[in-house]
Design an enzyme around this catalytic site. Structure first.
Site, PDB file in Angstrom:
ATOM      1  N   ASP A   1      47.927   2.678  12.988  1.00 34.13           N
ATOM      2  CA  ASP A   1      48.803   2.568  11.730  1.00 34.13           C
ATOM      3  C   ASP A   1      48.198   3.039  10.588  1.00 34.13           C
ATOM      4  OD1 ASP A   1      50.259   1.150   9.783  1.00 34.13           O
ATOM      5  OD2 ASP A   1      50.321  -0.938  10.673  1.00 34.13           O
TER       6      ASP A   1
ATOM      7  N   ASP B   1      48.437   0.007   6.943  1.00 35.25           N
ATOM      8  CA  ASP B   1      49.078  -1.251   7.503  1.00 35.25           C
ATOM      9  C   ASP B   1      48.913  -2.168   6.112  1.00 35.25           C
ATOM     10  OD1 ASP B   1      49.710  -3.559   8.921  1.00 35.25           O
ATOM     11  OD2 ASP B   1      47.522  -4.396   8.802  1.00 35.25           O
TER      12      ASP B   1
ATOM     13  N   THR C   1      51.842  -1.498   3.969  1.00 33.19           N
ATOM     14  CA  THR C   1      52.493  -0.454   3.068  1.00 33.19           C
ATOM     15  C   THR C   1      53.040  -0.900   1.870  1.00 33.19           C
ATOM     16  OG1 THR C   1      53.118   0.681   5.114  1.00 33.19           O
ATOM     17  CG2 THR C   1      54.236   1.519   3.369  1.00 33.19           C
TER      18      THR C   1
HETATM   19  C1  LIP Z   1      53.096  -5.115   8.000  1.00 30.83           C
HETATM   20  C2  LIP Z   1      52.146  -5.967   8.278  1.00 30.83           C
HETATM   21  C3  LIP Z   1      52.486  -7.314   7.671  1.00 30.83           C
HETATM   22  C4  LIP Z   1      53.435  -7.743   8.443  1.00 30.83           C
HETATM   23  C5  LIP Z   1      54.556  -6.878   8.702  1.00 30.83           C
HETATM   24  C6  LIP Z   1      54.279  -5.517   8.700  1.00 30.83           C
HETATM   25  P1  LIP Z   1      53.272  -2.377   7.836  1.00 30.83           P
HETATM   26  O1  LIP Z   1      52.769  -3.711   8.475  1.00 30.83           O
HETATM   27  O2  LIP Z   1      50.939  -5.895   8.649  1.00 30.83           O
HETATM   28  O3  LIP Z   1      51.470  -8.159   7.753  1.00 30.83           O
HETATM   29  O4  LIP Z   1      54.000  -8.967   7.884  1.00 30.83           O
HETATM   30  O5  LIP Z   1      55.506  -7.460   9.440  1.00 30.83           O
HETATM   31  O6  LIP Z   1      54.364  -5.333  10.231  1.00 30.83           O
HETATM   32  O7  LIP Z   1      54.446  -2.092   7.934  1.00 30.83           O
HETATM   33  O8  LIP Z   1      52.889  -2.412   6.390  1.00 30.83           O
HETATM   34  O9  LIP Z   1      52.573  -1.207   8.447  1.00 30.83           O
END
Ligand code: LIP
Length: 363
Positions: free
Chosen positions: A157, A160, A162
């Site tokens: 990722d 993570d 974003t």
């Molecule tokens: C996000 C997660 C967040 C979760 C979202 C999403 P991203 O990852 O870390 O906590 O609630 O479902 O998956 O899209 O920012 O990499």
């Protein structure tokens, strides 16, 4: 050695990849995961049995999620590359953190991606490919590439959290893990801390059987043994489905009986905080392998417990995840377990997803 390249980085392929497992086509299968369970009982059938259920759960041993072997590559070597890859990605993110973002959308108005996500992932791939040419890689932005016959699957990722990154709001992280035959073998999360004018990072890393470290110091989960004394964390995905609604209700319930429930918005960070002992638990429905693969090993190696939200043995391809300091896991499951089983009874899909079809696992 069959090589495959799936979902190259284009907005169309991102849309395709973000769809559910069954929509993804033949490369991602829904295997029957027969993972070893240490103890399964129908613990939640009668609410009046709460006291005896709690006693039972306290003695429950949950299946470990970390790899028992790292195959021909020593854990230390894997960890070194995992750490280098995450550090390289974090340097790309740090370079961009104070600059304007070029925001794009994946599936909806709240599911964002930035140029920095893609650049971070590209820099991580370079490190992994430079060290292990024949490994399989599953990246949030680039999808699946590499050799499906490999026992090693990298889950990446590049940012993570974003949405937080796009707004300059902590918390977000770079998360990299490598699985050996489906189980996390080595993991690293570089968390961005501070905020505008004072960004910094801290690095969590773990290898199966080798403990968890934060900035080089060994860390442990907290000793707190009651939910009422606990600070809890949860998350809500972009899809506002029945599981999302069930978790809104759990959020209410646990807010009432704990010291509070936080929602930070980055699974890898949330799990690393449990490992650090500054929160006691984190759970969320519908996380993807790249969201969880590093965090779950970081929690387990810090002495914590990882299961699905129905209490079953966990794999990174599962659609629910509950991590805790271990001491309050049973008490959490008294509420989270029945809520999840109710969703299952109502036909909500909890089958594994994003598992590369030909990738061999030990479960
Ligand atoms: C996000 C997660 C967040 C979760 C979202 C999403 P991203 O990852 O870390 O906590 O609630 O479902 O998956 O899209 O920012 O990499």
């Amino acid at each position: 050695m069959g090589s495959s390249l799936l979902c190259p980085s284009s907005s169309a392929s991102i849309l395709l990849r973000m769809k559910s497992q069954t929509q993804l086509g033949p490369r991602f299968s829904i295997p029957n995961l027969n993972r070893g369970k240490i103890e399964r009982r129908n613990l939640f059938s009668s609410p009046s049995r709460v006291t005896s259920v709690r006693a039972l759960l306290k003695g429950t041993q949950y299946a470990r999620i970390g790899a028992e072997s790292t195959g021909p590559i020593p854990a230390k070597e894997l960890l070194g590359v995992v750490e280098l890859a995450a550090k390289t990605g974090s340097e790309v993110v740090m370079e961009a953190v104070n600059k304007p973002r070029n925001i794009m959308f994946k599936q909806g108005k709240s599911d964002l991606v930035t140029e920095t996500d893609k650049m971070s992932e590209a820099s991580i791939l370079k490190v992994v490919n430079g060290n292990f040419k024949d490994h399989l890689i599953l990246g949030e932005e680039g999808g699946l590439l590499g050799d499906v016959a490999s026992d090693y699957l990298w889950c990446i990722d590049p940012i993570d959290g974003t949405t937080n990154f796009a707004h300059g709001y902590p918390s977000f992280a770079v998360s990299v893990a490598v699985l050996f035959r489906g189980r996390p073998a080595a993991a690293c999360v570089v968390e961005f801390v501070g905020g505008p004018m004072c960004w910094n990072t801290r690095t969590f890393s773990a290898s199966a059987g080798g403990g968890t470290f934060c900035n080089g110091q060994k860390i442990q989960v907290s000793q707190t043994n009651k939910v009422e004394d606990s600070l809890l964390v949860t998350g809500f995905g972009y899809d506002h489905d029945d599981a999302w609604l069930a978790n809104i209700n759990l959020f209410k319930e646990f807010t009432d009986i704990s010291r509070g429930v936080r929602r930070l918005g980055a699974a890898a960070v949330d799990m690393s905080h449990v490992a650090l002992g500054i929160s006691e638990s984190y759970w969320e429905y519908r996380l993807k392998p790249w969201d969880v693969a590093a965090g779950v090993l970081i929690v387990e190696e810090a002495g914590g417990t990882v299961t699905c939200m129905d209490g079953e043995a966990f794999s990174v391809f599962d659609r629910s995840c509950l991590v805790s300091n271990g001491s309050i896991h049973g008490e959490l499951l008294e509420r989270i377990g029945p809520a999840t089983k109710k969703l299952m009874k109502n036909g909500i899909d909890f089958s594994p997803w994003f598992k590369p079809e030909e990738y061999a696992t030990d479960f």
